[in-house]
Structure formats: structure tokens, C-alpha cells
Design a protein around this motif. Structure first.
Motif, PDB file in Angstrom:
ATOM      1  N   PRO A   1       0.821  -1.225   0.000  1.00 55.15           N
ATOM      2  CA  PRO A   1       0.000   0.000   0.000  1.00 55.15           C
ATOM      3  C   PRO A   1       0.846   1.262   0.000  1.00 55.15           C
ATOM      4  O   PRO A   1       0.367   2.334  -0.389  1.00 55.15           O
ATOM      5  CB  PRO A   1      -0.831  -0.113   1.281  1.00 55.15           C
ATOM      6  N   THR A   2       2.127   1.159   0.408  1.00 53.90           N
ATOM      7  CA  THR A   2       3.022   2.332   0.288  1.00 53.90           C
ATOM      8  C   THR A   2       3.203   2.650  -1.194  1.00 53.90           C
ATOM      9  O   THR A   2       3.087   3.808  -1.616  1.00 53.90           O
ATOM     10  CB  THR A   2       4.388   2.057   0.957  1.00 53.90           C
ATOM     11  N   TYR A   3       3.468   1.609  -1.994  1.00 53.20           N
ATOM     12  CA  TYR A   3       3.604   1.809  -3.446  1.00 53.20           C
ATOM     13  C   TYR A   3       2.327   2.467  -4.003  1.00 53.20           C
ATOM     14  O   TYR A   3       2.398   3.424  -4.787  1.00 53.20           O
ATOM     15  CB  TYR A   3       3.859   0.452  -4.127  1.00 53.20           C
ATOM     16  N   GLU A   4       1.174   1.972  -3.576  1.00 52.66           N
ATOM     17  CA  GLU A   4      -0.098   2.524  -4.087  1.00 52.66           C
ATOM     18  C   GLU A   4      -0.237   4.000  -3.702  1.00 52.66           C
ATOM     19  O   GLU A   4      -0.616   4.831  -4.534  1.00 52.66           O
ATOM     20  CB  GLU A   4      -1.292   1.728  -3.534  1.00 52.66           C
ATOM     21  N   ASP A   5       0.062   4.317  -2.443  1.00 49.20           N
ATOM     22  CA  ASP A   5      -0.016   5.725  -1.998  1.00 49.20           C
ATOM     23  C   ASP A   5       0.960   6.595  -2.787  1.00 49.20           C
ATOM     24  O   ASP A   5       0.642   7.723  -3.170  1.00 49.20           O
ATOM     25  CB  ASP A   5       0.338   5.837  -0.503  1.00 49.20           C
ATOM     26  N   VAL A   6       2.163   6.061  -2.984  1.00 47.80           N
ATOM     27  CA  VAL A   6       3.195   6.833  -3.689  1.00 47.80           C
ATOM     28  C   VAL A   6       2.730   7.147  -5.119  1.00 47.80           C
ATOM     29  O   VAL A   6       2.847   8.284  -5.593  1.00 47.80           O
ATOM     30  CB  VAL A   6       4.534   6.050  -3.660  1.00 47.80           C
ATOM     31  N   MET A   7       2.194   6.155  -5.787  1.00 49.39           N
ATOM     32  CA  MET A   7       1.709   6.378  -7.164  1.00 49.39           C
ATOM     33  C   MET A   7       0.535   7.365  -7.159  1.00 49.39           C
ATOM     34  O   MET A   7       0.464   8.266  -7.998  1.00 49.39           O
ATOM     35  CB  MET A   7       1.297   5.049  -7.802  1.00 49.39           C
ATOM     36  N   ASP A   8      -0.385   7.196  -6.215  1.00 47.07           N
ATOM     37  CA  ASP A   8      -1.542   8.115  -6.126  1.00 47.07           C
ATOM     38  C   ASP A   8      -1.085   9.541  -5.867  1.00 47.07           C
ATOM     39  O   ASP A   8      -1.562  10.496  -6.483  1.00 47.07           O
ATOM     40  CB  ASP A   8      -2.471   7.704  -4.967  1.00 47.07           C
ATOM     41  N   LEU A   9      -0.148   9.668  -4.918  1.00 45.30           N
ATOM     42  CA  LEU A   9       0.276  11.005  -4.500  1.00 45.30           C
ATOM     43  C   LEU A   9       1.047  11.717  -5.618  1.00 45.30           C
ATOM     44  O   LEU A   9       0.731  12.871  -5.956  1.00 45.30           O
ATOM     45  CB  LEU A   9       1.136  10.875  -3.228  1.00 45.30           C
ATOM     46  N   ILE A  10       2.008  11.040  -6.221  1.00 39.19           N
ATOM     47  CA  ILE A  10       2.786  11.694  -7.292  1.00 39.19           C
ATOM     48  C   ILE A  10       1.838  12.114  -8.428  1.00 39.19           C
ATOM     49  O   ILE A  10       1.972  13.190  -8.998  1.00 39.19           O
ATOM     50  CB  ILE A  10       3.906  10.763  -7.811  1.00 39.19           C
ATOM     51  N   ALA A  11       0.867  11.258  -8.702  1.00 38.83           N
ATOM     52  CA  ALA A  11      -0.083  11.547  -9.785  1.00 38.83           C
ATOM     53  C   ALA A  11      -0.843  12.851  -9.545  1.00 38.83           C
ATOM     54  O   ALA A  11      -1.138  13.598 -10.476  1.00 38.83           O
ATOM     55  CB  ALA A  11      -1.073  10.395  -9.908  1.00 38.83           C
ATOM     56  N   LYS A  12      -1.127  13.138  -8.282  1.00 41.99           N
ATOM     57  CA  LYS A  12      -1.984  14.291  -7.958  1.00 41.99           C
ATOM     58  C   LYS A  12      -1.197  15.598  -7.810  1.00 41.99           C
ATOM     59  O   LYS A  12      -1.783  16.682  -7.793  1.00 41.99           O
ATOM     60  CB  LYS A  12      -2.727  14.009  -6.642  1.00 41.99           C
ATOM     61  N   LEU A  13       0.119  15.508  -7.667  1.00 40.47           N
ATOM     62  CA  LEU A  13       0.900  16.708  -7.333  1.00 40.47           C
ATOM     63  C   LEU A  13       0.800  17.832  -8.379  1.00 40.47           C
ATOM     64  O   LEU A  13       0.639  18.989  -7.998  1.00 40.47           O
ATOM     65  CB  LEU A  13       2.367  16.334  -7.075  1.00 40.47           C
ATOM     66  N   PRO A  14       0.879  17.509  -9.697  1.00 35.21           N
ATOM     67  CA  PRO A  14       0.748  18.614 -10.654  1.00 35.21           C
ATOM     68  C   PRO A  14      -0.595  19.337 -10.527  1.00 35.21           C
ATOM     69  O   PRO A  14      -0.657  20.561 -10.637  1.00 35.21           O
ATOM     70  CB  PRO A  14       0.873  17.915 -12.018  1.00 35.21           C
ATOM     71  N   ARG A  15      -1.653  18.580 -10.224  1.00 35.04           N
ATOM     72  CA  ARG A  15      -2.964  19.241 -10.102  1.00 35.04           C
ATOM     73  C   ARG A  15      -3.017  20.140  -8.872  1.00 35.04           C
ATOM     74  O   ARG A  15      -3.554  21.240  -8.920  1.00 35.04           O
ATOM     75  CB  ARG A  15      -4.080  18.199  -9.999  1.00 35.04           C
TER      76      ARG A  15
END
Ligand code: CMX
Length: 436
Positions: free
Chosen positions: A168-182
Motif C-alpha cells: 500500500p506504500t507503493y499505491e499511496d506513492v503512485m496516487d500522491l505523485i499523480a496528484k501533485l501537478p494538479r
């Protein structure tokens, strides 16, 4: 399970065994001697952290998984053949410890696009803040607001087994990086463009979309953003933002919380905020001297005045580097290619000629050369991103790639909570043979 995750854990497990063996059989081997000097000069040089993603050589600069910046400018997939490496590729390299194919990079771009929607709750938190609040404070508030959605925390609360933490760390990391530009673009448009928001373009890459959502559709700006988000991604484990992310992550705080804490460190003027300080310093110099292009003599006097006022010359010096930062050089090459006649670039170039000889005369200064922050503002300013208080947010978006890739590794290894020992001044005096 998706391919990258499957391959990641296949690659990671043998390394976990190596770490276990080192811990079990070689724990007593010394790797560093700690002196009073180390304690009182910011612990520089003490080997005390385990970092996979990058390594910093004082003379040569940063290498990401063994590759230098010029090497990666050739080897990582790009949009244009003469273009800048896609930051997605660098993230892949740091996470997977292998160079990505164009397909790997396309996969990451599409994964991040899928995960990029920012929940309304987080936007409402940002909306509740004054528009003139420093963008870094808005940014961190936005990240903290996202933390409630942490898959890691949810799994932990449901009794997840230690050996599964990385997942779930990997999942959070992918989710979080994805949202940063927005999040970043949302703050930019809200604070500086009357809250007129721009939807993402599904056909664009991660960095290109950030430029687009901020309101910059010129191809050159997208190129600059790819370079910028590539160059600022990681700088070994001991810098304040990386170390803080790792430290807070060691308490099993969620990746959102660990990253937010790290970015509060990046927001300090001796670290990432130096990028705003550099351009502020240059613009103040131009204003004070009332000239567009100060002479080298005028710059030298301004540098001396800054030092005499007990201030630092922003963008110069480094805790580890002892040469011009290759990230500075990569930005200079971009400027020479795309904006050689820009007046602020000319000032930055003159400052580069003037400052090192002056700082070299001051014995206590270990490194008189420019770091990454000495150049970035001039490039952003050229394309109309004048709001320098926003610059550290861009640094933060990039820095997520390294510190969060490393956090996945920290959780695979099962690194423990960090807890160094502290002592009071009397203890150190006794060690030195002094009476307290
Ligand atoms: N201008 C004036 N004085 C400087 C200096 C500079 N650019 N760089 C170092 N010094 C001073 C330090 O403030 C310190 O003085 P004191 O002993 O009086 O406290 C002394 O020289 C020794 O410092 P150092 O060992 O050479 O450097 P540190 O590892 O302590 O600090 C850094 C490194 C980057 C904080 C420092 O060089 C600095 O303040 N530079 C300006 C700010 C800056 O550009 N920061 C960005 C760094 C890159 C990044 O993280 O983004």
C-alpha cells in the motif's frame, strides 16, 4: 497485480535478504567515526543512512542509480529526440533500478493520469486558505488533506502484516505523485490567476500537464518543465527534504504525511526556498542599482554588501558539492539553447563569474560554486512565471519522485524507526576534557 509492481517485488526480495544478512551478521562493522565536530556541524559526512535512489559525489555531482545527468539526458525516453528526459523515466529508474523502455514510461504516464483526480475535500482545504498565503504552505496543507485517503494507513488499521507494508506504500506513492501537478497548478491559478482553473490534457505527460494546467502551453515551457522536474528529483538521502521524508516515514506515518513533512524542510531558505531567494536577490539588486544589466563590479559590490549584512548569497554553496552543480550546468545549457539573450540569464551568468572568487576568499565557506537554485528562477521568469514565491512548489513536485521511490524501498527493507541518541552540552564538555 500489475506488471511494474510484480516486477518490483521480484527484484526487491533478493535485496531484502542482503539487508537482513548485513543486519544479522555484520552489524558491528563500523562505517563512520562520529566526532564533536560532526555533531556541531550538522552531522555532515557521517554515513548513517541507507539510500538506493541516488548518490552524490562532491566533485562530480549526483548520480541516479549510477547514471549521471548527462548520461540520463541521452538514455532516458523523451518526447522530442533532442528533448529533455521525461521525469517518469527517472522515477522508473529510481524505483526499479533499471533503465526504462519507452513503454515503461508510457505506462507510468498513463497510471499517473488515471490516479490524478484530486478529491474535492482536499481542494476545499486549499480553498479555505488565504490566496496570499505562501504557496508552499498551501501546498503542504493540500498534501496533508490528501492523507486521509492513505491506502497504507487503511491497511495498517486493518491489521496488515509487516511484510506487506511496501504494497500500500507503493499505491499511496503512485496516487500522491499523480496528484501533485494538479495540486500545484490549482494553487498557482488560485493565487495568481483569479482561480481560473484549467483542466488537464489527457494527451500530455506528467510535466507537460503541469505546465498546461498552470496556463503555459508553449512547447518550450513544457520542455523546461520536463527538464526541471527531472533535475530536482533526488539528491541522495541526507539532504533535509529526503532525510525528513525518510525519518517521518520511519514512524510508519503515511507516505502523504512523510512527504508533507519533507516538503516543510524543503521550504527553508537554506534548502529549496533558495530558488525564490535567488531571483528575489537579483531583482532587488537590479532595483537598488537602478540598472537593467549590472556590471561585474556592481555585482561584486552587491555580493560584498550582502555578506557584510550577515546574509548568505543565495544559490551558492553546498553541504556536499565542491564544484559547480551539474544541475546548474544543465539549466545553463537549456538557457544557452533557448534564451541566450535573456537579460536575467545574462545577470545570472555574470553572477556566476563574480561570486565564486569572492566566496573562495572566505576560509569558512567550503564551496563557493553555484547550486541548482542559482539558475532555475531565471528560466521560469523568462517564460512569464514571475511569481517567485511559487518556485519551491515546483521543486517539491519534482522532489517527490526521489523521496517517495525511496520510501517504497524503506518499507520493502522494513527499516526501523529512527532514534539517534542526543546528549546535553555538559556531556560533550566532559568528552572534551573540559569542566562544565
Ligand atoms: N553565502 C554566505 N555564507 C555562506 C555561503 C553563502 N552562499 N555558503 C556557506 N556560507 C557560510 C555558512 O553560512 C557558514 O557560516 P557560519 O559558520 O557563520 O554559520 C559557513 O559558510 C560554512 O558553511 P559550509 O560548511 O560551507 O556550508 P553548509 O554545509 O553549512 O551550508 C548551504 C550549505 C547550502 C546551506 C550554504 O552554502 C548556504 O547557506 N548557501 C546559500 C543558500 C542556498 O543556496 N541553499 C540551497 C542549497 C541547495 C538546495 O538544498 O536546494
Amino acid at each position: 497485480m500489475e506488471t511494474i509492481k510484480e516486477r518490483f517485488i521480484e527484484k526487491a526480495l533478493p535485496k531484502v535478504e542482503v539487508i537482513r544478512k548485513l543486519k544479522k551478521e555484520h552489524s558491528q562493522i563500523p562505517v563512520s567515526e562520529v566526532t564533536i565536530g560532526h555533531v556541531l556541524t550538522g552531522m555532515k559526512g557521517i554515513v548513517s543512512l541507507l539510500t538506493d535512489t541516488s548518490k552524490l559525489d562532491p566533485q562530480e555531482g549526483i548520480r541516479f542509480r549510477g547514471y549521471s545527468i548527462p548520461e540520463l539526458q541521452k538514455l532516458l525516453p523523451k518526447v522530442q529526440s533532442d528533448g529533455e528526459p521525461l521525469p517518469e523515466g527517472l522515477f522508473y529508474l529510481m524505483l526499479m533500478d533499471e533503465l526504462p523502455t519507452p513503454e515503461n514510461v508510457a505506462y507510468i504516464t498513463s497510471e499517473w493520469a488515471k490516479r490524478s483526480e484530486v478529491p474535492k475535500k482536499a481542494l476545499q482545504v486549499i480553498d479555505a486558505l488565504p490566496t496570499d498565503m505562501h504557496p508552499m504552505n498551501q501546498y503542504v496543507a493540500g498534501i496533508v488533506a490528501l492523507a486521509d485517503g492513505s491506502k497504507f494507513m487503511k491497511a495498517y488499521q486493518s491489521g496488515m502484516n509487516k511484510k506487506d507494508y511496501w504494497d500500500p506504500t507503493y499505491e499511496d506513492v503512485m496516487d500522491l505523485i499523480a496528484k501533485l501537478p494538479r495540486i500545484a497548478a490549482y494553487i498557482y491559478r488560485r493565487s495568481y490567476h483569479n482561480n481560473q482553473q484549467i483542466d488537464p490534457d489527457p494527451n500530455l505527460d506528467w510535466a507537460g500537464n503541469l505546465a498546461h494546467m498552470m496556463g503555459f502551453d508553449d512547447d518550450e515551457v513544457k520542455r523546461l518543465f520536463r527538464l526541471y522536474l527531472f533535475l530536482h528529483a533526488d539528491h541522495e538521502g541526507g539532504n533535509v527534504s529526503a532525510h525528513t521524508t525518510h525519518l517521518v516515514g520511519s514512524a510508519l506515518s503515511s507516505p502523504y504525511q512523510a512527504y508533507a513533512a519533507g516538503m516543510l524542510g524543503l521550504a527553508g531558505p537554506l534548502h529549496g526556498l533558495a530558488n525564490q531567494e535567488v531571483i528575489k536577490w537579483i531583482l532587488e539588486m537590479i532595483k537598488e542599482l537602478n540598472v537593467e544589466n549590472p556590471t561585474k563590479e556592481q555585482i561584486a559590490q552587491y555580493v560584498k554588501d550582502t555578506l557584510n549584512a550577515g546574509r548568505v548569497v543565495p544559490g551558492y554553496g553546498h553541504a556536499v558539492l565542491r564544484k559547480t552543480d551539474p544541475r546548474y550546468m544543465a539549466q545553463r545549457e537549456f538557457a544557452l539553447k533557448f534564451l541566450p539573450d535573456d537579460p536575467i540569464f545574462k545577470v545570472v551568468s555574470n553572477v556566476y563569474e563574480v561570486v565564486p572568487p569572492i566566496l573562495s576568499q572566505i576560509a569558512k565557506i567550503q564551496n563557493p560554486w553555484p547550486n541548482v537554485d542559482a539558475h532555475s528562477g531565471a528560466l521560469l521568469l523568462h517564460y512569464g512565471i514571475k511569481q517567485y514565491e511559487f518556485y519551491t512548489v515546483l521543486f517539491s513536485v519534482s522532489r517527490a519522485l526521489g523521496v517517495l521511490a525511496q520510501l517504497v524501498w524503506d518499507r520493502v527493507y522494513g527499516l526501523p524507526i529512527e532514534r539517534p541518541k542526543s546528549q546535553n552540552p555538559a556531556w560533550f564538555m566532559e568528552k572534551a576534557g573540559l569542566k562544565s
